[in-house]
Write a protein that holds these residues in place. Structure first.
Motif, mmCIF file in Angstrom:
data_model
loop_
_atom_site.group_PDB
_atom_site.id
_atom_site.type_symbol
_atom_site.label_atom_id
_atom_site.label_comp_id
_atom_site.label_asym_id
_atom_site.label_seq_id
_atom_site.Cartn_x
_atom_site.Cartn_y
_atom_site.Cartn_z
ATOM 1 N N TRP A 1 0.843 -1.200 0.000
ATOM 2 C CA TRP A 1 0.000 0.000 0.000
ATOM 3 C C TRP A 1 0.873 1.242 0.000
ATOM 4 C CZ3 TRP A 1 -4.306 -2.043 -1.301
ATOM 5 C CH2 TRP A 1 -4.658 -3.303 -0.814
ATOM 6 N N THR B 1 -2.943 -5.250 -7.637
ATOM 7 C CA THR B 1 -3.276 -4.591 -8.902
ATOM 8 C C THR B 1 -3.055 -3.088 -8.837
ATOM 9 O OG1 THR B 1 -5.560 -4.399 -8.196
ATOM 10 C CG2 THR B 1 -5.010 -6.309 -9.502
ATOM 11 N N ARG C 1 -14.070 -7.931 -11.648
ATOM 12 C CA ARG C 1 -14.799 -7.043 -12.533
ATOM 13 C C ARG C 1 -14.439 -5.576 -12.282
ATOM 14 N NH1 ARG C 1 -19.750 -4.244 -11.627
ATOM 15 N NH2 ARG C 1 -19.509 -4.834 -9.473
ATOM 16 N N GLU C 2 -14.369 -5.184 -11.030
ATOM 17 C CA GLU C 2 -14.129 -3.781 -10.705
ATOM 18 C C GLU C 2 -12.724 -3.369 -11.149
ATOM 19 O OE1 GLU C 2 -14.968 -6.063 -8.425
ATOM 20 O OE2 GLU C 2 -17.052 -5.614 -7.962
ATOM 21 N N ALA D 1 -20.014 -7.541 -17.844
ATOM 22 C CA ALA D 1 -20.987 -6.504 -17.488
ATOM 23 C C ALA D 1 -21.010 -5.449 -18.588
ATOM 24 C CB ALA D 1 -20.611 -5.873 -16.153
ATOM 25 N N HIS E 1 -20.776 -2.194 -18.701
ATOM 26 C CA HIS E 1 -19.754 -1.151 -18.781
ATOM 27 C C HIS E 1 -18.397 -1.721 -19.195
ATOM 28 C CE1 HIS E 1 -20.165 -2.069 -14.358
ATOM 29 N NE2 HIS E 1 -18.939 -2.423 -14.573
ATOM 30 N N PRO F 1 -27.101 -6.783 -11.213
ATOM 31 C CA PRO F 1 -26.254 -6.383 -10.077
ATOM 32 C C PRO F 1 -24.821 -6.050 -10.506
ATOM 33 C CG PRO F 1 -27.362 -8.472 -9.640
ATOM 34 C CD PRO F 1 -27.748 -8.071 -11.009
ATOM 35 N N GLU F 2 -24.338 -6.738 -11.546
ATOM 36 C CA GLU F 2 -22.946 -6.505 -11.949
ATOM 37 C C GLU F 2 -22.789 -5.185 -12.690
ATOM 38 O OE1 GLU F 2 -24.175 -9.753 -13.339
ATOM 39 O OE2 GLU F 2 -23.869 -10.413 -11.283
ATOM 40 N N VAL G 1 -23.692 -2.273 -11.783
ATOM 41 C CA VAL G 1 -23.520 -1.076 -10.959
ATOM 42 C C VAL G 1 -22.089 -0.579 -11.161
ATOM 43 C CG1 VAL G 1 -23.541 -0.167 -8.624
ATOM 44 C CG2 VAL G 1 -25.120 -1.972 -9.270
ATOM 45 N N PRO G 2 -21.938 0.687 -11.554
ATOM 46 C CA PRO G 2 -20.573 1.168 -11.794
ATOM 47 C C PRO G 2 -19.743 1.127 -10.509
ATOM 48 C CG PRO G 2 -22.157 2.965 -11.926
ATOM 49 C CD PRO G 2 -22.938 1.710 -11.844
ATOM 50 N N PRO G 3 -18.501 0.702 -10.596
ATOM 51 C CA PRO G 3 -17.680 0.589 -9.385
ATOM 52 C C PRO G 3 -17.369 1.932 -8.728
ATOM 53 C CG PRO G 3 -16.725 -0.670 -11.182
ATOM 54 C CD PRO G 3 -17.807 0.158 -11.768
ATOM 55 N N VAL G 4 -17.372 2.977 -9.510
ATOM 56 C CA VAL G 4 -17.082 4.293 -8.925
ATOM 57 C C VAL G 4 -18.287 5.199 -9.145
ATOM 58 C CG1 VAL G 4 -15.495 6.223 -8.871
ATOM 59 C CG2 VAL G 4 -14.666 3.976 -9.535
ATOM 60 N N SER H 1 -17.323 0.664 -4.970
ATOM 61 C CA SER H 1 -17.947 -0.547 -4.460
ATOM 62 C C SER H 1 -17.427 -1.781 -5.156
ATOM 63 C CB SER H 1 -19.459 -0.463 -4.645
ATOM 64 O OG SER H 1 -19.755 -0.380 -6.005
ATOM 65 N N VAL H 2 -17.584 -2.864 -4.459
ATOM 66 C CA VAL H 2 -17.145 -4.152 -4.942
ATOM 67 C C VAL H 2 -18.269 -5.117 -4.635
ATOM 68 C CG1 VAL H 2 -15.680 -6.017 -4.129
ATOM 69 C CG2 VAL H 2 -14.646 -3.903 -4.853
ATOM 70 N N LEU H 3 -18.585 -5.976 -5.581
ATOM 71 C CA LEU H 3 -19.662 -6.940 -5.362
ATOM 72 C C LEU H 3 -19.055 -8.330 -5.261
ATOM 73 C CD1 LEU H 3 -22.728 -7.710 -5.390
ATOM 74 C CD2 LEU H 3 -22.495 -7.925 -7.846
ATOM 75 N N ARG H 4 -19.193 -8.931 -4.102
ATOM 76 C CA ARG H 4 -18.725 -10.315 -3.972
ATOM 77 C C ARG H 4 -19.665 -11.074 -3.078
ATOM 78 N NH1 ARG H 4 -12.476 -10.959 -3.474
ATOM 79 N NH2 ARG H 4 -13.018 -13.103 -3.015
ATOM 80 N N ILE I 1 -10.303 -0.554 -4.451
ATOM 81 C CA ILE I 1 -10.901 -1.801 -4.933
ATOM 82 C C ILE I 1 -10.079 -2.999 -4.468
ATOM 83 C CG2 ILE I 1 -11.327 -3.139 -7.025
ATOM 84 C CD1 ILE I 1 -12.151 -0.470 -8.347
ATOM 85 N N GLU I 2 -8.789 -2.880 -4.643
ATOM 86 C CA GLU I 2 -7.905 -3.962 -4.233
ATOM 87 C C GLU I 2 -8.043 -4.217 -2.735
ATOM 88 O OE1 GLU I 2 -5.707 -5.676 -6.221
ATOM 89 O OE2 GLU I 2 -4.888 -6.879 -4.574
ATOM 90 N N PHE I 3 -8.119 -3.135 -1.982
ATOM 91 C CA PHE I 3 -8.242 -3.305 -0.541
ATOM 92 C C PHE I 3 -9.557 -4.001 -0.186
ATOM 93 C CE2 PHE I 3 -9.794 -1.911 3.568
ATOM 94 C CZ PHE I 3 -8.767 -2.347 4.373
ATOM 95 N N HIS J 1 -11.281 -6.040 -1.915
ATOM 96 C CA HIS J 1 -11.183 -7.463 -2.227
ATOM 97 C C HIS J 1 -10.343 -8.191 -1.177
ATOM 98 C CE1 HIS J 1 -13.410 -7.786 -5.884
ATOM 99 N NE2 HIS J 1 -12.770 -6.774 -6.443
#
Lengths: 957, 418
Positions: free
Chosen positions: A251, A325, A359-360, A394, A396, B42-43, B45-48, B58-61, B80-82, B84
């Motif tokens: 980090w 990443t 995905r994100e 997805a 996007h 659900p997938e 939804v834009p992550p930012v 957001s992150v969907l898991r 995002i990495e965090f 996850h």
């Protein structure tokens, strides 16, 4: 019969009546029961409420009980409440009493609670402060660290001075963990009270010199939050940061790399070829940049990359292999913004690898690739297939991939891409299909070879069943035809035929516009379309109506014989339309095209106005920056590439709060020597230029044996202190000049003494010899478990060695002595005592300041405390007493236990009475602890609690 | 950096919140719900998501949204990495990362989150460090704790925090010293209508489970390291040795971890283990469609293809499917239009097939796209790229460990267009 009937009837009626009555009775009897039940229900409701309240009461009781397990259970439930977002603030007094609990889990949960609610209950929160102050001096570094964490997380403005002191102390702590915590605390304090900025910058400056990998990331984070513009603080630490980078936790790497990117853009000259713009799209310049670069610049002067610039690039490269990443992305953006054109390709593979991730992650990475692929097609072209869309992606993600594929299209691969697009057009995801059609349009305009193919493909799509697909095709065809208005009358005719079946207004409007624009090519069809439109005019959408008026006007000018009446009819319809726009347009068109006495000169030019050749629209990526063009004022959409890659601002395409602009390359590089650090150790014979060659050598180590490097780094020192105060690079360069003089004289000294040895060996031994006198002076014990003694002469503030808890980690320890090194790394040992006095003097200053602030806190008693007691061995006794007079009372018991404190110290009796019962227990423990004697963290001059607060004994309430 | 974290379940309830700086009202999530409503799936939804004062990442898991609230510029991937990593940690601790598990262990979750971030900046994310700080809840430990009154929270600074090998805790002891390595490769492929491969690549990972006493120093070498084109390492791997000798040299973390993930160079031809014969047609006018699917092994190098699962998103017009599998079972969800066929093992002598008819909405026009077929499969004891581990050596410790290596091939994103 009749009689029989009537009697039966009456009987029946009677029976009914009785039944009804009985039913009523029944109801009557039922009712009170019901109400009873209702009552019971309401009762239970209220009782639930009560129990809820009682539940909190219950928790309170549990918290106040003597049983540890009950308290713990209660705290767990309280944390559960917090997690659900329920208010548990009324328990504050009960909870805060447990802050000094021995049970570590209970304590931690209390911390969680405190941090959550302290802001709301500031007065009560002060109750806990003394506990943290005590814990700040705990021999266990973990406890010290977490105490500082919580203390600094309590957002109570009144304790700002206490926090400030604690941070300063912790920044000089022996444990890198505590120093890391202090770096975090800096940011917290800054957000609580920005007025502390100047003092905090001093702490940051100090911590930046720290050589522990644990601290580096956190302090750079603090730097970014508090003073990102103080780039001068980085100079002296630049090379050290570069070299530590691979070993910093992931980090921290992200933060350091982004900071260094910004730094490098202000300090180095552009590695990109002059003239040929960075955003070049032509492959030639891209591939030949290496050779041409030299040719071009030779006239002026050949570009030579600053070795420090190279160092940064070289040391970040291995991080492309990181599993994190964010780190990979960060290195990629660094290369993108800093590396010479031909080196940027190194990051491609790693970026493509990230596409396998969640995905994100894909979303962000694709966004960045989209921006990159516009400017440098060649980078991602070999990986084109990685951007093929899967039906499970997805939406996007799909659109981004499409965007990239379109960017990558060129003459060679267009057929493959178009074949792929054909699949996408059929997608069930209609929004995606529409986006694909637009993409095809873009390919068609960009690559002239395929325009016809694309056009015919799109025309085929016009017979598609899906409306959105057809509409999108029409719109794109319209744009395409505009770019090539040759003999496409067939297509226009085809579209005119389809016109009746198309309902999407945008598509209808596009067709009308096309027919109007090229009405000379379809002279027979155009009037007929107008006729149809006249019939349906009132039912159309506004946009279609406008285009109808438009078409009418154009036809009137070219073919007035056939359309005069139609036009007039439509204009009349438009005149009474509901929409302002249409009425206005109608009025305007009428004045323009119909000659009458009022219409002036304009009338003559109507034809030229309406039928002027129009420029074709530009079909391009939304990620594209229009070079040299200011964005249209009415569009919010600006080019994305103005933002640094990988940032939030880039992702959102708006400037996010706190975004730091990436500056342009300076035309002339600022003085490089500001990054030179003075080296005390003899420099290797082959390296007269201090930092550079050394860096070149050390840079290619991944898991380097840090010891020696750190040693080298240990040298960066005396100059940096001054240079930080001088913000302009010019003045600091002057300084560094003098430094280098000094340095060279030293060098000669040392090298002469160590001649004949191998270089590294000589360095080691010389530093050993140098550290010897210091050790005699300052350290009473040799550090344990040190592989190389010189790597770890300990802090001058301390007189012991590292805490036992740390014993296993020798490297961390060895790195912990950074700031002191820098403070007393004067070349000649005799000078050290003087220096030290200076040090000491600077401390009291801060304390005096804090004393003033403390008086605001309504503190009742000040008592002398042995600040920096360990120093007493060095400082003269008179000075010590002076210090004692200045400093504040020390609640801690360190002095009682500390062997190093003079027994005559006047404050020993002062300490314990103020401490609560728990505190004294702590003291007992500390006294029992034999390691305590060895341990010698500088005991911070502590602020006593206001007396009235202290009188609230924790136990009795 | 990260200001707050909200956990939102599939039905849109915020069931956990945690703040690292001052409290952000949970009403900020309304912006997220808005975006969720706009997204069809659900997938999607834009992550930012930008809001007037904050940004939501957001992150969907596991059907849970982890929504981080941030206030100023920060690399979005960082957050995002965090997030996850947080999910991975929960999974590591509780076995599963479900709403129920989180709610049951809310205290541990809170303690973990408290340790993982300080003031919004990651503090300890390494599993070995966290496990020393907060011991994972097990039934046995809970029992012991209730009896003895001891806690799950460590009192000392985890040794890893300060050492040069932060990923490994000290004082590890095992009676059986074992080290297992799983080489798992996934084939990502798109096969077109006619059965030809459009794109295919192999991605692999080496997951390790190392339970060794003390501070072992391991080296792992490959027979054919050249196959590895692009690699990313666990921080424990010494990069220099890899660069120079193509050998993985490392002091492993204790327990399970991912040693390496790699990409096999694209020059090599990828063997596609199965082929699909398909005939999916919709006739214009009639409300019937035909569905005919046959699977067969292709290049499997003599190994059997197991755990085959075929799934396909049928067009919206399909009302129901009436199919007949030659083996395994199939399900069709009329709401999501998802057809899944659990095939199991492919028997080369008797190829599995799924045949039957689909009923379409009356009057609806013929769907213009045929569905894509997604295939999952497993092949044991083979890495499809041919990667082979040569040997594993241990230095630094005296005992003789038990070493094991396992190969497996799976289908990753394996799609057949029809």
């Amino acid at each position: 019969m009749d009689v029989g009937f009537s009697s039966l009837r009456s009987e029946a009626v009677g029976a009914m009546r009785t039944a009804l009555v009985s039913a009523e009775n029944l109801q009557l009897t039922l009712k009170p029961e019901l109400s009873q039940e209702e009552q019971a229900l309401t009762n239970s409701k209220s009782s639930i409420k009560e129990t809820h309240k009682a539940g909190n009461e219950d928790l309170k009781e549990m918290l106040e009980s003597n049983k540890e397990s009950l308290k713990l259970e209660a705290m767990k439930r309280v944390v559960g409440l917090i997690a659900k977002g329920k208010n548990a603030s009324e328990l504050f007094p009960a909870v805060v009493k447990n802050v000094a609990s021995k049970n570590i889990e209970l304590k931690k949960l209390v911390y969680v609670y405190l941090v959550r609610y302290a802001e709301e209950q500031q007065d009560l929160a002060l109750l806990s402060i003394s506990t943290f102050q005590r814990a700040l001096k705990d021999p266990n570094q973990f406890i010290r660290g977490s105490a500082l964490r919580v203390l600094s997380s309590i957002r109570v403005p009144i304790i700002v001075p206490i926090m400030m002191l604690a941070i300063k102390e912790a920044a000089a702590d022996l444990s890198p963990y505590v120093r890391k915590t202090s770096a975090h605390a800096i940011q917290k304090l800054y957000s609580l009270d920005p007025d502390q900025k100047e003092q905090l910058i001093e702490v940051i400056e100090k911590l930046l010199k720290d050589k522990s990998t644990l601290v580096a990331g956190s302090v750079v984070m603090a730097f970014e939050e508090v003073c990102p513009d103080r780039i001068d603080l980085i100079h002296k630490n630049y090379r050290k940061l570069c070299n530590l980078l691979v070993d910093v936790e992931e980090w921290g790497q992200v933060v350091i790399i982004s900071m260094l990117t910004r730094y490098a853009r202000t300090q180095f000259t552009s590695p990109w070829k002059e003239g040929a713009n960075f955003d070049e799209n032509n492959a030639k310049a891209f591939y030949d940049s290496d050779s041409e670069e030299k040719k071009d610049t030779t006239e002026d002067k050949p570009y030579i990359m600053d070795p420090d610039h190279r160092l940064l690039l070289r040391n970040t490269k291995p991080l492309l292999q990181s599993r994190n990443t964010a780190v990979v992305m960060c290195v990629a953006q660094l290369y993108w913004h800093l590396a010479p054109t031909h080196e940027v390709n190194t990051v491609t593979k790693s970026l493509v690898r990230l596409l396998r991730s969640h995905r994100e992650v894909q979303y962000i990475v694709l966004q960045n690739i989209a921006t990159m692929s516009i400017q440098r097609k060649g980078m991602f072209e070999p990986y084109m297939k990685s951007f093929y869309v899967r039906s499970t992606d997805a939406t996007h993600i799909k659109t981004l991939k499409l965007e990239i594929l379109t960017n990558l299209a060129n003459e060679a691969n267009i057929s493959t891409i178009l074949r792929e697009f054909q699949t996408y057009v059929k997608s069930q995801d209609k929004a995606f299909a529409a986006a694909t059609i637009q993409a095809i349009g873009r390919c068609a305009t960009n690559i002239t070879e395929v325009t016809d193919t694309c056009l015919s493909g799109l025309v085929l799509l016009l017979s598609n069943r899906d409306e959105t697909v057809v509409a999108e095709s029409v719109v794109v065809i319209k744009k395409l035809l505009q770019t090539q208005p040759t003999q496409h009358s067939e297509i226009i005719k085809h579209m005119a035929k389809l016109f009746d079946n198309i309902t999407v207004s945008m598509a209808r409007a596009s067709i009308l516009w096309l027919i109007g624009e090229y009405c000379d090519r379809v002279p027979k069809i155009a009037p007929d379309v107008l006729r149809k439109m006249a019939k349906t005019f009132t039912a159309e959408e506004d946009i279609v109506k406008l285009q109808t008026v438009n078409l009418a006007a154009k036809l009137y000018l070219t073919n007035s014989k056939q359309t005069k009446l139609l036009t007039q009819y439509i204009l009349n319809l438009g005149k009474y339309d509901q929409s302002y726009d249409i009425r206005d347009r109608t009025r305007f068109i009428r004045q323009l095209i119909v000659p009458n006495e009022k219409s002036g000169a304009l009338n003559k030019y109507a034809r030229r106005i309406l039928l002027a050749p129009k420029p074709a629209p530009l079909l391009e990526s939304s990620f594209k920056g229009q070079l040299g063009q200011t964005p249209l004022p009415w569009t919010n959409e600006m080019d994305r590439d103005r933002f640094q890659l990988g940032t939030l601002s880039h992702s959102l395409n708006t400037k996010a709060a706190g975004y730091q602009e990436l500056s342009d390359w300076p035309a002339v590089a600022p003085d490089q020597s500001v990054r030179n650090v003075e080296v005390i150790e003899p420099v290797q014979e082959w390296a007269p230029l201090v930092g550079k060659t050394k860096k070149a050598k050390s840079a290619d180590k991944f898991y380097s044996d840090d010891e020696r490097e750190k040693e080298e780094e240990g040298s960066e020192s005396s100059g940096s202190k001054d240079s930080s105060s001088s913000s302009s690079s010019g003045s600091s360069s002057e300084e560094s000049g003098s430094e280098s003089e000094e340095e060279s004289s030293e060098e000669s000294e040392k090298t002469s003494s160590d001649s004949g040895k191998s270089s590294s060996g000589s360095e080691k031994s010389s530093s050993e010899s140098e550290s010897e006198p210091k050790k005699k002076k300052k350290t009473k014990k040799a550090p344990q478990k040190k592989s190389k003694p010189p790597a770890a002469f300990s802090d001058s503030d301390e007189n012991g060695n590292g805490p036992v808890a740390q014993a296993s980690s020798s490297s961390a320890e060895s790195s912990s002595d950074s700031e002191t090194d820098s403070e007393d790394s004067d070349s000649d040992p005799p000078a050290t005592p003087q220096k030290k006095k200076k040090d000491v003097k600077s401390k009291p200053k801060a304390e005096v300041k804090s004393k003033v602030e403390v008086s605001l806190l309504d503190l009742v008693d000040f008592s002398p405390a042995p600040t920096n007691a360990p120093k007493s061995s060095v400082i003269s006794s008179s000075l010590l007493s002076d210090l004692e007079g200045l400093s504040l009372s020390n609640v801690s018991s360190t002095m009682q236990a500390g062997a190093s404190s003079p027994p005559s110290s006047p404050l020993t009796p002062l300490t314990s009475p103020v401490v609560g019962a728990l505190g004294s227990r702590l003291i007992m423990n500390q006294q029992k602890d034999p390691k305590r004697h060895e341990y010698s963290s500088p005991c911070p001059p502590n602020l006593p609690l206001p007396l009235k607060l202290r009188r609230l004994p924790l136990k009795e309430e | 950096m990260i200001h707050s974290l909200f956990l939102i379940n599939a039905s849109g309830d915020i069931f956990l919140e945690k703040h690292w700086k001052s409290v952000v009202s949970r009403s900020v999530c309304d912006y997220f719900f808005e975006a969720q409503e706009r997204a069809s799936e659900p997938e999607n939804v834009p992550p930012v998501i930008p809001t007037p004062h904050h940004y939501l990442i957001s992150v969907l898991r596991h059907r849970i949204y982890f929504v981080a609230v941030i206030q100023s510029e920060v690399p979005p991937l960082f957050v995002i990495e965090f997030l996850h990593r947080v999910v991975d940690t929960f999974q590591d601790y509780f076995g599963v990362c479900t709403e129920a598990a989180i709610k049951d262990n809310v205290v541990v979750v809170y303690e973990l989150l408290e340790e993982m971030l300080d003031n919004g900046f990651p503090l300890a994310t390494e599993s070995n460090i966290l496990k020393e700080l907060i011991k994972p809840p097990t039934i046995l430990r809970t029992m012991v704790n209730t009896i003895t009154g001891s806690t799950n929270v460590g009192e000392q600074l985890p040794t890893g925090q300060l050492s040069v090998v932060p990923w490994r805790r000290t004082g590890v002891k095992y009676t059986n010293n074992e080290a297992y390595f799983d080489v798992v490769e996934e084939i990502d492929a798109i096969i077109d209508k006619s059965g030809s491969t459009i794109t295919a690549e192999i991605q692999g990972v080496i997951d390790a489970c190392v339970k060794l006493t003390g501070m072992p120093d391991l080296t792992l070498s490959f027979m054919n390291p050249r196959l590895l084109d692009d690699v990313s390492f666990h921080p424990c791997v010494r990069f220099k040795r890899w660069e120079a000798e193509r050998i993985l040299s490392f002091i492993p973390p204790d327990g399970n971890f991912r040693l390496l993930s790699y990409h096999v160079s694209s020059q090599n031809l990828v063997a596609i283990p199965v082929y699909v014969k398909h005939n999916i047609t919709f006739r214009e006018g009639s409300s019937q469609g035909r569905f005919d699917l046959t699977l067969g092994p292709k290049q499997t190098m003599g190994k059997s293809v197991e755990a085959v699962l075929v799934s396909s998103q049928l067009p919206r017009g399909v009302l129901n499917a009436n199919l007949n599998p030659s083996q395994g079972t199939y399900t069709f969800d009329p709401v999501t239009k998802m057809l899944t066929w659990d095939v199991g093992k492919i028997n080369p002598q008797k190829l599995p097939s799924l045949k039957g008819s689909m009923s379409l909405q009356a009057g609806a026009s013929k769907p213009d796209e045929n569905p894509t077929i997604n295939i999952q499969l497993k092949i044991q004891q083979m890495a499809i790229s041919g990667l082979k581990v040569n040997r594993l050596d241990m230095y630094g410790e005296k005992y003789k460990p038990f070493k094991g290596i396992k190969y497996m091939t799976k289908a990753g994103k394996f799609q057949v267009r029809t």
